[in-house]
Design a protein around this motif. Structure first.
Motif, PDB file in Angstrom:
ATOM      1  N   PRO A  23     -18.425   1.860   3.857  1.00 12.91           N
ATOM      2  CA  PRO A  23     -18.401   3.317   3.723  1.00 12.91           C
ATOM      3  C   PRO A  23     -19.008   3.813   2.419  1.00 12.91           C
ATOM      4  O   PRO A  23     -19.389   3.029   1.549  1.00 12.91           O
ATOM      5  CB  PRO A  23     -16.903   3.619   3.742  1.00 12.91           C
ATOM      6  CG  PRO A  23     -16.296   2.428   3.082  1.00 12.91           C
ATOM      7  CD  PRO A  23     -17.125   1.261   3.570  1.00 12.91           C
ATOM      8  N   CYS A  50     -17.200   7.208   6.612  1.00  8.91           N
ATOM      9  CA  CYS A  50     -17.800   6.228   7.514  1.00  8.91           C
ATOM     10  C   CYS A  50     -19.317   6.377   7.573  1.00  8.91           C
ATOM     11  O   CYS A  50     -19.849   7.479   7.615  1.00  8.91           O
ATOM     12  CB  CYS A  50     -17.222   6.413   8.917  1.00  8.91           C
ATOM     13  SG  CYS A  50     -17.920   5.298  10.143  1.00  8.91           S
ATOM     14  N   CYS A  52     -20.908   3.727   9.656  1.00  6.04           N
ATOM     15  CA  CYS A  52     -21.256   2.926  10.840  1.00  6.04           C
ATOM     16  C   CYS A  52     -21.116   3.705  12.143  1.00  6.04           C
ATOM     17  O   CYS A  52     -21.546   3.239  13.185  1.00  6.04           O
ATOM     18  CB  CYS A  52     -20.395   1.658  10.894  1.00  6.04           C
ATOM     19  SG  CYS A  52     -18.702   1.879  11.496  1.00  6.04           S
ATOM     20  N   THR A  55     -15.939   4.692  13.597  1.00  9.42           N
ATOM     21  CA  THR A  55     -14.572   5.048  13.237  1.00  9.42           C
ATOM     22  C   THR A  55     -13.895   5.922  14.297  1.00  9.42           C
ATOM     23  O   THR A  55     -14.551   6.695  14.994  1.00  9.42           O
ATOM     24  CB  THR A  55     -14.553   5.772  11.871  1.00  9.42           C
ATOM     25  OG1 THR A  55     -13.197   6.006  11.499  1.00  9.42           O
ATOM     26  CG2 THR A  55     -15.296   7.089  11.938  1.00  9.42           C
ATOM     27  N   CYS A  61     -13.521   6.493   7.074  1.00 12.22           N
ATOM     28  CA  CYS A  61     -13.666   5.097   7.479  1.00 12.22           C
ATOM     29  C   CYS A  61     -12.313   4.544   7.917  1.00 12.22           C
ATOM     30  O   CYS A  61     -11.299   4.796   7.271  1.00 12.22           O
ATOM     31  CB  CYS A  61     -14.209   4.284   6.293  1.00 12.22           C
ATOM     32  SG  CYS A  61     -14.322   2.522   6.602  1.00 12.22           S
ATOM     33  N   HIS A  65     -16.299  -1.065  10.590  1.00 10.30           N
ATOM     34  CA  HIS A  65     -17.508  -1.766  10.160  1.00 10.30           C
ATOM     35  C   HIS A  65     -17.253  -3.254   9.921  1.00 10.30           C
ATOM     36  O   HIS A  65     -18.152  -4.062  10.056  1.00 10.30           O
ATOM     37  CB  HIS A  65     -18.090  -1.122   8.896  1.00 10.30           C
ATOM     38  CG  HIS A  65     -17.180  -1.206   7.716  1.00 10.30           C
ATOM     39  ND1 HIS A  65     -16.174  -0.286   7.512  1.00 10.30           N
ATOM     40  CD2 HIS A  65     -17.100  -2.098   6.702  1.00 10.30           C
ATOM     41  CE1 HIS A  65     -15.522  -0.614   6.401  1.00 10.30           C
ATOM     42  NE2 HIS A  65     -16.067  -1.713   5.889  1.00 10.30           N
TER      43      HIS A  65
END
Length: 75
Positions: A23, A50, A52, A55, A61, A65
Protein backbone atom coordinates in the motif's frame (compact mmCIF):
# COMPACT_ATOMS: atom_id res chain seq x y z
CA UNK A 1 10.57 2.35 0.01
CA UNK A 2 10.04 5.78 -1.48
CA UNK A 3 8.59 8.71 0.44
CA UNK A 4 7.19 12.07 -0.57
CA UNK A 5 6.72 14.74 2.07
CA UNK A 6 5.17 18.18 2.10
CA UNK A 7 7.94 20.81 2.24
CA UNK A 8 5.42 23.57 3.06
CA UNK A 9 5.19 22.95 6.81
CA UNK A 10 7.42 21.91 9.68
CA UNK A 11 5.07 20.52 12.34
CA UNK A 12 2.22 19.30 10.15
CA UNK A 13 4.22 17.20 7.71
CA UNK A 14 2.40 14.74 5.51
CA UNK A 15 4.49 11.80 4.37
CA UNK A 16 3.49 9.23 1.76
CA UNK A 17 5.57 6.06 1.70
CA UNK A 18 5.34 3.70 -1.27
CA UNK A 19 5.66 0.12 -0.02
CA UNK A 20 7.01 -2.29 -2.65
CA UNK A 21 4.14 -4.54 -3.78
CA UNK A 22 2.03 -3.03 -1.01
CA UNK A 23 0.00 0.00 0.00
CA UNK A 24 0.72 3.69 0.18
CA UNK A 25 1.31 4.61 3.83
CA UNK A 26 0.02 8.11 4.53
CA UNK A 27 1.15 9.82 7.74
CA UNK A 28 0.07 13.23 8.93
CA UNK A 29 -2.90 15.57 8.82
CA UNK A 30 -4.62 14.73 5.53
CA UNK A 31 -8.22 14.78 4.39
CA UNK A 32 -9.38 11.89 2.23
CA UNK A 33 -12.12 12.69 -0.27
CA UNK A 34 -14.17 10.08 -2.16
CA UNK A 35 -15.15 10.31 -5.84
CA UNK A 36 -18.32 12.25 -4.90
CA UNK A 37 -16.39 14.85 -2.90
CA UNK A 38 -17.36 13.49 0.51
CA UNK A 39 -14.74 13.20 3.26
CA UNK A 40 -13.70 9.68 4.24
CA UNK A 41 -13.23 9.21 7.97
CA UNK A 42 -9.77 8.08 9.00
CA UNK A 43 -9.40 6.59 12.44
CA UNK A 44 -5.61 6.42 12.72
CA UNK A 45 -2.77 8.89 12.29
CA UNK A 46 -1.20 6.55 9.69
CA UNK A 47 -3.37 4.97 7.02
CA UNK A 48 -2.60 2.39 4.35
CA UNK A 49 -4.21 3.04 0.97
CA UNK A 50 -4.64 0.01 -1.28
CA UNK A 51 -2.84 -0.10 -4.64
CA UNK A 52 -3.64 -3.70 -5.66
CA UNK A 53 -7.40 -3.04 -5.98
CA UNK A 54 -8.15 -6.32 -4.21
CA UNK A 55 -9.13 -4.91 -0.83
CA UNK A 56 -12.56 -5.43 0.66
CA UNK A 57 -12.36 -2.17 2.64
CA UNK A 58 -11.53 0.31 -0.14
CA UNK A 59 -9.75 2.67 -0.21
CA UNK A 60 -7.86 1.16 2.72
CA UNK A 61 -5.49 -1.81 2.50
CA UNK A 62 -6.64 -5.08 4.07
CA UNK A 63 -3.51 -7.11 3.26
CA UNK A 64 -4.91 -8.77 0.14
CA UNK A 65 -1.72 -7.88 -1.74
CA UNK A 66 0.14 -10.41 0.42
CA UNK A 67 -1.95 -13.22 -1.09
CA UNK A 68 -1.27 -12.10 -4.63
CA UNK A 69 1.80 -13.10 -6.54
CA UNK A 70 4.63 -10.59 -6.15
CA UNK A 71 5.51 -8.59 -9.22
CA UNK A 72 8.63 -9.70 -11.04
CA UNK A 73 11.43 -7.17 -10.83
CA UNK A 74 12.84 -6.10 -14.17
CA UNK A 75 16.54 -6.79 -14.67
Amino acid sequence: MNSVSNPQSDNDDVTITVCPDGPLLVRGPVTLIDADGNPIKKERPTIALCRCRGTSIAPFCDGTHKKRRRRQSST
